[in-house]
Structure formats: C-alpha cells, structure tokens
Design a protein around this motif. Structure first.
Motif, PDB file in Angstrom:
ATOM      1  N   SER A   1     -30.803  -0.180  12.261  1.00 20.08           N
ATOM      2  CA  SER A   1     -32.234  -0.358  12.520  1.00 20.08           C
ATOM      3  C   SER A   1     -32.988  -0.297  11.203  1.00 20.08           C
ATOM      4  O   SER A   1     -32.539   0.311  10.232  1.00 20.08           O
ATOM      5  CB  SER A   1     -32.749   0.703  13.496  1.00 20.08           C
ATOM      6  OG  SER A   1     -32.605   1.993  12.938  1.00 20.08           O
TER       7      SER A   1
ATOM      8  N   GLN B   1     -30.771   4.387  13.365  1.00 15.67           N
ATOM      9  CA  GLN B   1     -29.669   3.984  14.230  1.00 15.67           C
ATOM     10  C   GLN B   1     -28.778   3.008  13.467  1.00 15.67           C
ATOM     11  O   GLN B   1     -29.255   2.036  12.891  1.00 15.67           O
ATOM     12  CB  GLN B   1     -30.235   3.320  15.482  1.00 15.67           C
ATOM     13  CG  GLN B   1     -29.239   3.027  16.539  1.00 15.67           C
ATOM     14  CD  GLN B   1     -29.914   2.471  17.793  1.00 15.67           C
ATOM     15  OE1 GLN B   1     -31.129   2.296  17.848  1.00 15.67           O
ATOM     16  NE2 GLN B   1     -29.116   2.191  18.798  1.00 15.67           N
TER      17      GLN B   1
ATOM     18  N   GLU C   1     -31.160  -8.273  26.054  1.00 13.96           N
ATOM     19  CA  GLU C   1     -29.955  -7.479  26.283  1.00 13.96           C
ATOM     20  C   GLU C   1     -29.457  -7.759  27.683  1.00 13.96           C
ATOM     21  O   GLU C   1     -30.226  -8.081  28.581  1.00 13.96           O
ATOM     22  CB  GLU C   1     -30.206  -5.988  26.060  1.00 13.96           C
ATOM     23  CG  GLU C   1     -31.200  -5.345  27.012  1.00 13.96           C
ATOM     24  CD  GLU C   1     -30.554  -4.823  28.292  1.00 13.96           C
ATOM     25  OE1 GLU C   1     -31.275  -4.727  29.287  1.00 13.96           O
ATOM     26  OE2 GLU C   1     -29.349  -4.533  28.301  1.00 13.96           O
TER      27      GLU C   1
ATOM     28  N   PHE D   1     -26.195  -8.007  23.245  1.00 11.76           N
ATOM     29  CA  PHE D   1     -27.548  -8.123  22.720  1.00 11.76           C
ATOM     30  C   PHE D   1     -27.726  -9.439  21.978  1.00 11.76           C
ATOM     31  O   PHE D   1     -26.808  -9.921  21.319  1.00 11.76           O
ATOM     32  CB  PHE D   1     -27.844  -6.981  21.735  1.00 11.76           C
ATOM     33  CG  PHE D   1     -27.746  -5.625  22.361  1.00 11.76           C
ATOM     34  CD1 PHE D   1     -28.849  -5.044  22.964  1.00 11.76           C
ATOM     35  CD2 PHE D   1     -26.541  -4.941  22.365  1.00 11.76           C
ATOM     36  CE1 PHE D   1     -28.747  -3.805  23.559  1.00 11.76           C
ATOM     37  CE2 PHE D   1     -26.438  -3.689  22.960  1.00 11.76           C
ATOM     38  CZ  PHE D   1     -27.547  -3.129  23.553  1.00 11.76           C
TER      39      PHE D   1
ATOM     40  N   THR E   1     -36.402  -3.889  18.562  1.00 10.14           N
ATOM     41  CA  THR E   1     -35.961  -3.150  17.379  1.00 10.14           C
ATOM     42  C   THR E   1     -35.649  -4.116  16.244  1.00 10.14           C
ATOM     43  O   THR E   1     -34.929  -5.089  16.426  1.00 10.14           O
ATOM     44  CB  THR E   1     -34.704  -2.307  17.686  1.00 10.14           C
ATOM     45  OG1 THR E   1     -34.991  -1.421  18.761  1.00 10.14           O
ATOM     46  CG2 THR E   1     -34.241  -1.524  16.470  1.00 10.14           C
TER      47      THR E   1
ATOM     48  N   GLN F   1     -23.390   1.302  21.630  1.00 11.82           N
ATOM     49  CA  GLN F   1     -24.636   2.025  21.387  1.00 11.82           C
ATOM     50  C   GLN F   1     -25.820   1.098  21.695  1.00 11.82           C
ATOM     51  O   GLN F   1     -25.927   0.026  21.111  1.00 11.82           O
ATOM     52  CB  GLN F   1     -24.701   2.492  19.935  1.00 11.82           C
ATOM     53  CG  GLN F   1     -25.892   3.349  19.622  1.00 11.82           C
ATOM     54  CD  GLN F   1     -25.864   3.819  18.178  1.00 11.82           C
ATOM     55  OE1 GLN F   1     -25.338   3.141  17.313  1.00 11.82           O
ATOM     56  NE2 GLN F   1     -26.447   4.970  17.931  1.00 11.82           N
ATOM     57  N   PRO F   2     -26.692   1.491  22.613  1.00 10.31           N
ATOM     58  CA  PRO F   2     -27.792   0.605  23.002  1.00 10.31           C
ATOM     59  C   PRO F   2     -28.879   0.511  21.935  1.00 10.31           C
ATOM     60  O   PRO F   2     -29.102   1.442  21.177  1.00 10.31           O
ATOM     61  CB  PRO F   2     -28.328   1.254  24.269  1.00 10.31           C
ATOM     62  CG  PRO F   2     -27.981   2.692  24.145  1.00 10.31           C
ATOM     63  CD  PRO F   2     -26.685   2.735  23.371  1.00 10.31           C
ATOM     64  N   PHE F   3     -29.532  -0.650  21.902  1.00  6.44           N
ATOM     65  CA  PHE F   3     -30.685  -0.878  21.045  1.00  6.44           C
ATOM     66  C   PHE F   3     -31.865  -1.211  21.944  1.00  6.44           C
ATOM     67  O   PHE F   3     -31.712  -1.932  22.930  1.00  6.44           O
ATOM     68  CB  PHE F   3     -30.447  -2.048  20.088  1.00  6.44           C
ATOM     69  CG  PHE F   3     -29.514  -1.737  18.968  1.00  6.44           C
ATOM     70  CD1 PHE F   3     -29.978  -1.225  17.770  1.00  6.44           C
ATOM     71  CD2 PHE F   3     -28.153  -1.951  19.106  1.00  6.44           C
ATOM     72  CE1 PHE F   3     -29.117  -0.931  16.729  1.00  6.44           C
ATOM     73  CE2 PHE F   3     -27.283  -1.671  18.070  1.00  6.44           C
ATOM     74  CZ  PHE F   3     -27.768  -1.153  16.882  1.00  6.44           C
ATOM     75  N   ALA F   4     -33.028  -0.713  21.605  1.00  3.99           N
ATOM     76  CA  ALA F   4     -34.223  -1.026  22.382  1.00  3.99           C
ATOM     77  C   ALA F   4     -34.683  -2.436  22.046  1.00  3.99           C
ATOM     78  O   ALA F   4     -34.543  -2.899  20.909  1.00  3.99           O
ATOM     79  CB  ALA F   4     -35.331  -0.029  22.048  1.00  3.99           C
ATOM     80  N   LEU F   5     -35.211  -3.127  23.047  1.00  2.00           N
ATOM     81  CA  LEU F   5     -35.753  -4.457  22.807  1.00  2.00           C
ATOM     82  C   LEU F   5     -36.862  -4.352  21.761  1.00  2.00           C
ATOM     83  O   LEU F   5     -37.646  -3.406  21.766  1.00  2.00           O
ATOM     84  CB  LEU F   5     -36.307  -5.052  24.093  1.00  2.00           C
ATOM     85  CG  LEU F   5     -35.279  -5.397  25.163  1.00  2.00           C
ATOM     86  CD1 LEU F   5     -35.966  -5.934  26.400  1.00  2.00           C
ATOM     87  CD2 LEU F   5     -34.275  -6.398  24.649  1.00  2.00           C
TER      88      LEU F   5
ATOM     89  N   ARG G   1     -34.396  -9.253  14.960  1.00  2.00           N
ATOM     90  CA  ARG G   1     -35.006  -8.402  15.971  1.00  2.00           C
ATOM     91  C   ARG G   1     -34.221  -8.554  17.272  1.00  2.00           C
ATOM     92  O   ARG G   1     -33.839  -9.659  17.645  1.00  2.00           O
ATOM     93  CB  ARG G   1     -36.443  -8.834  16.179  1.00  2.00           C
ATOM     94  CG  ARG G   1     -37.193  -8.096  17.247  1.00  2.00           C
ATOM     95  CD  ARG G   1     -38.607  -8.635  17.431  1.00  2.00           C
ATOM     96  NE  ARG G   1     -39.320  -8.859  16.192  1.00  2.00           N
ATOM     97  CZ  ARG G   1     -40.030  -7.927  15.536  1.00  2.00           C
ATOM     98  NH1 ARG G   1     -40.118  -6.716  16.012  1.00  2.00           N
ATOM     99  NH2 ARG G   1     -40.646  -8.228  14.415  1.00  2.00           N
TER     100      ARG G   1
END
Length: 121
Positions: free
Chosen positions: A24, A29, A79, A84, A55, A49-53, A75
């Motif tokens: 990130s 992250q 997901e 992603f 990011t 490991q999840p990433f927020a939309l 960016r």
C-alpha cells in the motif's frame, strides 16, 4: 440517448507461479500475491490478505525464468473474493516498455514451452 463505452479486455495470463509484491502507498500493508494477468492498463492478482477498494498500491513484478523486474503504481478497483483488479496509474516510458515486453514474452511462452512432436517418417 446515452453513448456506450467499449473497454477492451487485453489481459495476458501469466505463467504459473508468477508472483508480485503488493504494498500500500502508506506502506501499512504489504504482501506477496500471485499475478494472474497483465493488461496494458490493469493487473489481476490473487492474495490471501485482503485490500480495501480504492487502496493505492505499488506492485513489484518479477517474471519467473526471465530477467525482468519492474514496479508499477495503481489502485484496487474491484475484488472478487481473494482476486483483485488493479488499475494502473500513469506509466513512465520504462514502465510502459516493461509491461509491453512482459506481455509479449507471456504470449510467446505457451508456444515456446509446448512439447515438440516427434517427426513422423
């Protein structure tokens, strides 16, 4: 009447085991991910490991068996479970060349890796 927009899906699937390091922008992250496909303007990865939309991330890509390593920024745009989509930011000339070269090598890989057939007499 609304005009439609056509977006070409020009992604090239990567070789099995192609990894990328996704970090990130704020460096809070960072994880290793499998790189699934490379497009001219986007990437598809899968990561435990999840990433927020939304990011903002930097993706360091290394193609296995090749001497190609490069980083691109982008960016998280979508997901689907652990998969992603990353839309790439502006690419420098070197980054654009690296993406183009990687895509060409990946397109040529299946033919180069296919088993040769024995010539019949």
């Amino acid at each position: 009447m609304t005009a439609g927009v056509f977006l070409r899906n020009d992604r090239v699937r990567t070789a099995h085991g192609t990894t990328a390091k996704v970090t990130s922008k704020d460096r809070k992250q960072s994880t290793r991910a499998l790189l699934i496909a490379i497009g001219t303007a986007d990437l598809v990865i899968t990561s435990a490991q999840p990433f927020a939309l939304g990011t903002e991330v930097t993706v360091a890509i290394t193609l296995p068996g090749r001497y190609i390593e490069f980083e691109v920024a982008g960016r998280i745009e979508w997901e689907n479970g652990a998969t992603f989509g990353i839309t790439l930011d502006y690419l420098s000339a070197r980054q654009a060349y690296a993406i183009t070269l990687a895509r060409q090598l990946l397109r040529a890989a299946p033919a180069a890796l296919a088993p040769r057939r024995a010539a019949r007499s």
